[in-house]
Design an enzyme around this catalytic site. Sequence first.
Site, mmCIF file in Angstrom:
data_model
loop_
_atom_site.group_PDB
_atom_site.id
_atom_site.type_symbol
_atom_site.label_atom_id
_atom_site.label_comp_id
_atom_site.label_asym_id
_atom_site.label_seq_id
_atom_site.Cartn_x
_atom_site.Cartn_y
_atom_site.Cartn_z
ATOM 1 N N ASP A 177 0.860 -1.183 0.000
ATOM 2 C CA ASP A 177 0.000 0.000 0.000
ATOM 3 C C ASP A 177 0.901 1.240 0.000
ATOM 4 O O ASP A 177 1.668 1.444 0.944
ATOM 5 C CB ASP A 177 -0.887 -0.029 1.258
ATOM 6 C CG ASP A 177 -1.953 1.045 1.226
ATOM 7 O OD1 ASP A 177 -2.013 1.801 0.240
ATOM 8 O OD2 ASP A 177 -2.723 1.128 2.203
ATOM 9 N N ASP B 173 -3.085 2.568 -5.939
ATOM 10 C CA ASP B 173 -2.002 2.620 -4.939
ATOM 11 C C ASP B 173 -1.922 1.386 -4.055
ATOM 12 O O ASP B 173 -1.279 1.414 -3.018
ATOM 13 C CB ASP B 173 -2.139 3.883 -4.078
ATOM 14 C CG ASP B 173 -3.458 3.962 -3.344
ATOM 15 O OD1 ASP B 173 -4.328 3.114 -3.606
ATOM 16 O OD2 ASP B 173 -3.634 4.873 -2.524
ATOM 17 N N GLU B 174 -2.559 0.309 -4.461
ATOM 18 C CA GLU B 174 -2.519 -0.918 -3.661
ATOM 19 C C GLU B 174 -2.390 -2.130 -4.563
ATOM 20 O O GLU B 174 -2.997 -2.177 -5.649
ATOM 21 C CB GLU B 174 -3.829 -1.097 -2.883
ATOM 22 C CG GLU B 174 -3.972 -0.250 -1.656
ATOM 23 C CD GLU B 174 -5.300 -0.538 -0.974
ATOM 24 O OE1 GLU B 174 -5.442 -1.581 -0.338
ATOM 25 O OE2 GLU B 174 -6.209 0.304 -1.111
#
Lengths: 412, 83
Positions: A14, A108-109
Site C-alpha cells: 500500500d 495505490d494498492e
Amino acid sequence: MSQGANARVIMHVDMDAFFASVEQRVNPVLRDKPLVVCGGGKRTVVAAASYEARPYGIRSGMPLFEAAKKCPDLLVVQADIPKYIDASLRVLQILQGFTPDVEVYSIDEAFLDVTGSLALFRGAERIARMIKEKIKEELGLTCSIGIAPNKLLAKLAGAMRKPDGLQIIKHEDIPFLLEDLPVKEMWGIGPRLGTYLREMGIRTCGQLAKIPVGILEKRFGLIGTMLHRMAWGMDDAPLAPCGTEPDARSMGHSMTLDQDVQGKEEIAWYVFLLAEMVGRRLRTEGYAGRTVVLTLRYSDFQTFSRRVTLKRYLTTGPQIYELAMRILAGIRLKDAVRLVGVSMTNLVKGRVQISLFEADRKGAELALAMDRVNDRYGEFTLSWGPLREGRKGRVVPPTWRPNKDALGGSAP
Amino acid sequence: MHYTTTERITVGVVYGDQGRIRPEWFVWEGREHRVASINHIWRDKVGRETLVFFSVSDKANTYLLCYHTIQLQWTLCGVDMEG
C-alpha cells in the site's frame, strides 16, 4: 512463516499517502508540509492528505473547505492523474520483478502471491524489504507492506504499521491478533455492517468468532458465512494477476457540479458530456452495453438511480445520451442537483452488433472516425459542438487497472 | 509562487543507456539554468505522442520541463519560485 505445505504467502503493498507523496516528490517546496490533493471543481473533496496534514484531522473524502478550516496553512494541489498513473505503473514493474502473481487492487494498492518466489529471494520479509528499498530508490516514495497467509490478513497487516511499515502475521498469531480486534478494522466490514454487528453486541472479531455460523447466516445470509470465516482469519480468495481480471460489469462516470443545478436543460449538458466519456471508454476497451443508468444526487445528498434496458447494445455517446435523457424526462426533480452520473451495465466484450438502422450505423461509424482522430491527437480534440469545453478534469475510477499499452512501456 | 506557462525552450540533454534522457541545463528568459536535481519524472500521452515531464530544480527554483517525443521539442510548463 511456518505452516502447511499448501500455505500461501500473500503480500499487500500500500503506497503511503500516494497522490500527496508523489506531489511532494515533484515539488520539494511541498515536502514536510500539510498538503492535500483535490479535484478541480469548486466543491471538491480531499483525494489524498499528506501525513503532515493528518494530525489536523484531515482525511480523504473530506470537503476541501472543511479541511482548510482545520488547517489554515494547508497547501492544496490539484490532482494530476497522469503523474499518479505513471508512478503506479513503475511500482507495478518493480513488484512484477519479484513474482508474476501481482493483483492490482487500485492505483495505490496491490496484492502479491510470493509463495513461489520465497526460495529465490530467501524469504518473504527479505522480498518485502527489497521492494521497499527499490520503490524508495527509484521513485523516492514509501509504502507499507503486510505479509500473511491470505489477502484478508495481508491487508490487515499492511494497515497495522503505516507509514513505511512492514508487518507479518504468522499462522500462530491469528487467534491472539483477532481476539480483541474491532470488527470495523476488518477489510470488508463497512459502517453499515459494523452497526448491525454492534446492535448484536459484537464489537471484536473474537466476539464474532464465538457466534455460531448458523445464527450469522440466519441474520445476514451468505454474508453471515463470510463474516464467520473472517472472524477466524480465513480467506481463500485467489489473486487476479494483472491482465487476468474478469470483464467489467459496468462502466460509468459521475461529476459533482460546481454549483447546484435546478433545470433539466443544464443537467442535459453534463449528461451529454458523461455519456460521451462512457461511450468512448466502452469503445476503447471493446465493450458494448444495453442498460443505461442515470444517477442524480440532490443538494441534500439524497442519491438515486434510474435505469433503462434495451434489447440492442450501444457504444456511442449520443445513443447513451438519448436514453439517459429519456430517463431524465421521466424524473420529477424535487430539489437542485449537485451530482450527475451516467453508467452502462449489461456489458458484453468484443461483440460488434451491426444495426439494421442506417442512422445507428452512421452514428457508430462516426464515433469510430472520431476515435481515430482522438487516438492520434488526444481526448476531446474532436467532439460534439456543445461539448467544446471538454472534460473538466480526469479522475481515477476505483476500477482503474493498467492497460496493455501502459504495461509495455518503460520509464524514461 | 507558482507560475504556469507554455514556452518552447532550449535544453541541454545527456542521452544515457536504455534511451534514458537527462536534462542538464536549459535557457529561460535569456539565462542558462543548470539543473541541480531531478525531483521526479513521469510520462503522459496526448494522442499518440508521449510527453515526458521532468520536475527539476536549480539552486533557487523548481521547474517543470516537458519533452515532446514526436515533435522532439522541449517546453517549460511551470515554475515554482521560492518565497
